[in-house]
Design a protein around this motif. Sequence first.
Motif, PDB file in Angstrom:
ATOM      1  N   ARG A 159     -64.921 -13.738 -73.365  1.00 59.22           N
ATOM      2  CA  ARG A 159     -64.736 -13.770 -71.920  1.00 59.22           C
ATOM      3  C   ARG A 159     -64.053 -15.086 -71.534  1.00 59.22           C
ATOM      4  NH1 ARG A 159     -67.738 -17.074 -69.103  1.00 59.22           N
ATOM      5  NH2 ARG A 159     -67.678 -15.771 -67.243  1.00 59.22           N
ATOM      6  N   GLU A 200     -61.879 -18.340 -70.329  1.00 61.58           N
ATOM      7  CA  GLU A 200     -60.565 -18.887 -70.634  1.00 61.58           C
ATOM      8  C   GLU A 200     -60.068 -18.518 -72.023  1.00 61.58           C
ATOM      9  OE1 GLU A 200     -59.742 -21.527 -72.799  1.00 61.58           O
ATOM     10  OE2 GLU A 200     -61.742 -22.101 -73.428  1.00 61.58           O
ATOM     11  N   ALA A 259     -60.601 -15.688 -73.666  1.00 59.60           N
ATOM     12  CA  ALA A 259     -60.090 -14.312 -73.617  1.00 59.60           C
ATOM     13  C   ALA A 259     -58.716 -14.288 -72.945  1.00 59.60           C
ATOM     14  CB  ALA A 259     -61.066 -13.406 -72.877  1.00 59.60           C
ATOM     15  N   CYS A 260     -58.560 -15.073 -71.886  1.00 62.26           N
ATOM     16  CA  CYS A 260     -57.258 -15.161 -71.208  1.00 62.26           C
ATOM     17  C   CYS A 260     -56.219 -15.790 -72.128  1.00 62.26           C
ATOM     18  CB  CYS A 260     -57.390 -15.981 -69.927  1.00 62.26           C
ATOM     19  SG  CYS A 260     -58.457 -15.234 -68.673  1.00 62.26           S
ATOM     20  N   ALA A 301     -60.143  -5.709 -73.008  1.00 64.05           N
ATOM     21  CA  ALA A 301     -61.183  -6.672 -72.629  1.00 64.05           C
ATOM     22  C   ALA A 301     -62.531  -5.963 -72.585  1.00 64.05           C
ATOM     23  CB  ALA A 301     -60.882  -7.281 -71.265  1.00 64.05           C
ATOM     24  N   HIS A 322     -60.428 -12.541 -66.928  1.00 66.78           N
ATOM     25  CA  HIS A 322     -60.040 -11.959 -68.224  1.00 66.78           C
ATOM     26  C   HIS A 322     -59.984 -10.437 -68.156  1.00 66.78           C
ATOM     27  CE1 HIS A 322     -64.430 -11.381 -68.969  1.00 66.78           C
ATOM     28  NE2 HIS A 322     -64.058 -10.491 -69.858  1.00 66.78           N
ATOM     29  N   CYS A 347     -56.013  -8.337 -69.079  1.00 67.36           N
ATOM     30  CA  CYS A 347     -55.888  -7.452 -70.235  1.00 67.36           C
ATOM     31  C   CYS A 347     -55.401  -6.059 -69.799  1.00 67.36           C
ATOM     32  CB  CYS A 347     -57.215  -7.355 -70.982  1.00 67.36           C
ATOM     33  SG  CYS A 347     -57.655  -8.868 -71.864  1.00 67.36           S
ATOM     34  N   GLY A 392     -60.397 -19.522 -67.040  1.00 66.29           N
ATOM     35  CA  GLY A 392     -60.857 -18.142 -66.934  1.00 66.29           C
ATOM     36  C   GLY A 392     -61.379 -17.805 -65.554  1.00 66.29           C
TER      37      GLY A 392
END
Length: 665
Positions: free
Chosen positions: A10, A12, A14-15, A30, A41, A45, A382
Amino acid sequence: MFTKILIANRGEIACRVAATARRMGIKTVAVYSEADANAKHVAVCDEAILIGPAPAKESYLRADKIIQVALATGAQAIHPGYGFLSENADFADACAKAGLVFIGPPASAIRAMGSKSAAKSLMEKANVPLVPGYHGETQDADLLQNEADRIGYPVLLKASAGGGGKGMRVIENSLDFKAALASCKREAISSFGDDKVLAEKYLQRPRHIEIQVFADTHGDCVYLFERDCSVQRRHQKVLEEAPAPGMPPERRAAMGEAAVAAAKAVGYVGAGTVEFIANQDGSFYFMEMNTRLQVEHPVTEMITGTDLVEWQLRVAAGEKLPLQQSELKIHGHAIEARVYAENPEKGFLPSIGTLRHARTPVAVNFELGGSADPAAFRIDSGVREGDSISPFYDPMIAKMIVWGKDRTEALARMAQALSQYQIVGLSSNIAFLKRLIESTAFSGADLDTGLIERNQAELFPEQVPASLAVLSLASVALLLSEKKSGDDPWQSSQGWRMNSNLQRALQFDEETQTHQVQVTYLERSWQVQAGTASALVTLAKVDGSDITLKIGEQTVQGTVVRDGEHFHVFSQGAHTNLHYKDALAHAGEAEAEGGRLTAPMPGKIVAVMVQAGQEVKKGDALVIMEAMKMEHTIAAPHDGVVDEVLYSVGDQVTEGAPLLSFKQD
């Protein structure tokens, strides 16, 4: 190469992974908890799937559910990010069993390095230097204390399966050992499900230097130089930079080669970090290996012109490393600052709330995988304005990373970026980070893990009262808001009254200061007086929350954000929070009830140290809470007798909930 991956994380990271995947033409899936339904995030996605309630153990740690989602969406691989399942060997095995590629090292390497004790034994065989200590299996409290006595104090006690400063204690003497051991084990079992600990000699004024390594499935392994992560609070990193200041080429090569030897000793594949603790004399010792991508990886990307997430994807797909050791070079200097929702003045207590206003510095695009840009500045985040920082996850808001042709330029750029960062809605460490960057010790590269503790006076100065300029900005913002809202005509900004001018008495409170401001309305300006200071104030320009004033002969620019009765003034690189005390609105307010201690944030009770009727002394530990993955001790503010304990071990409490009541002696 993969066509679709699932990101089992999750925020930042994941971003960050999604950004590289998008650039490479790879679709992303995601996963999110109920608390993250509207998270950034999820939006960045291509697909997003709900996997459970807010607590991580019911969502982001549900390996079985995540694998089901990957298979159902047609993902070919899973990127675990960092934290959560990123260093879970069973998860890596489960991915392989399901026919999914785990974008990380083999499960065998995770297991080898997952136990700090076992890793020490492996490193000893690989001739990697080790800190003196006890890494054995026996966990008897008396034996551990005897070993600590043998090693000599101070001793560092830490969770064998841990990381990120969790389950770690510095013990100064034998008398404090068992209490610290109990606390360490509680935090370890809560964070990692394993309360095994190890003990090591605690080095005085050490530096924390880590080496980025990368290995492929073809037998090649390289190091992408070092990062200095010495500046820490609560054993967690605050600032990171690459390369390490004052690092001679010979020592850089020696540490890099030792890190590669450590990776090869466990058959490593992918991105990993070998962490060393270094003495001021240049000697260094293996500390641990993180079998994942690190939070601070961007500084390495900036000085090497690489995209480490792309490297991860290519290696996981079976490709060779993009570059060999001889092709890797250092270009310039990079610094990363972690912006947290926390209050440094209150022991870095995490803060929760909504980002009601978030204005970031203007970022210059940094081309990942390309050459270093001399104007490079990047923000990895994020969250966005309007998002919430919840008690369920790490309170990081963003990472700010700057690049300069040398350390001096990087420092200047970071200070400038921090002075432009505005946050309203919760506490943040932005002002503290700016003081840290500009401090004598950090700017002079006098680095060690105790830098913050050694420089308390400079880093935590006494609060300077708001200036006339700041009070004028707040006052004018208030008057403009009244005019915009169409309040009664007696408050007209024209200020005309028969035989006199309108005068207003305004009160603004800071944490330790009260300001009485007198505003006299004139035809096209105001006379503003606060204490002995007074000036003619004229509005030059207003654009939303941005205000430009002429104060006497000086032109002052600022941003004023109103949040309820609080006026947040951002001007000249500083943030001042002023509480507007409306005399009419607060008339008749009752005083707050005394004699109760309340929870500083939502969390869980992990220990109750007292019982009803017990006498306590000022500073005695009363209750221990766990929140934001940390333990917080609630201590007696004065001598007294406990009247009632309102919660038991295991109970969840909300912010502001009374924990116990007592009578003062």
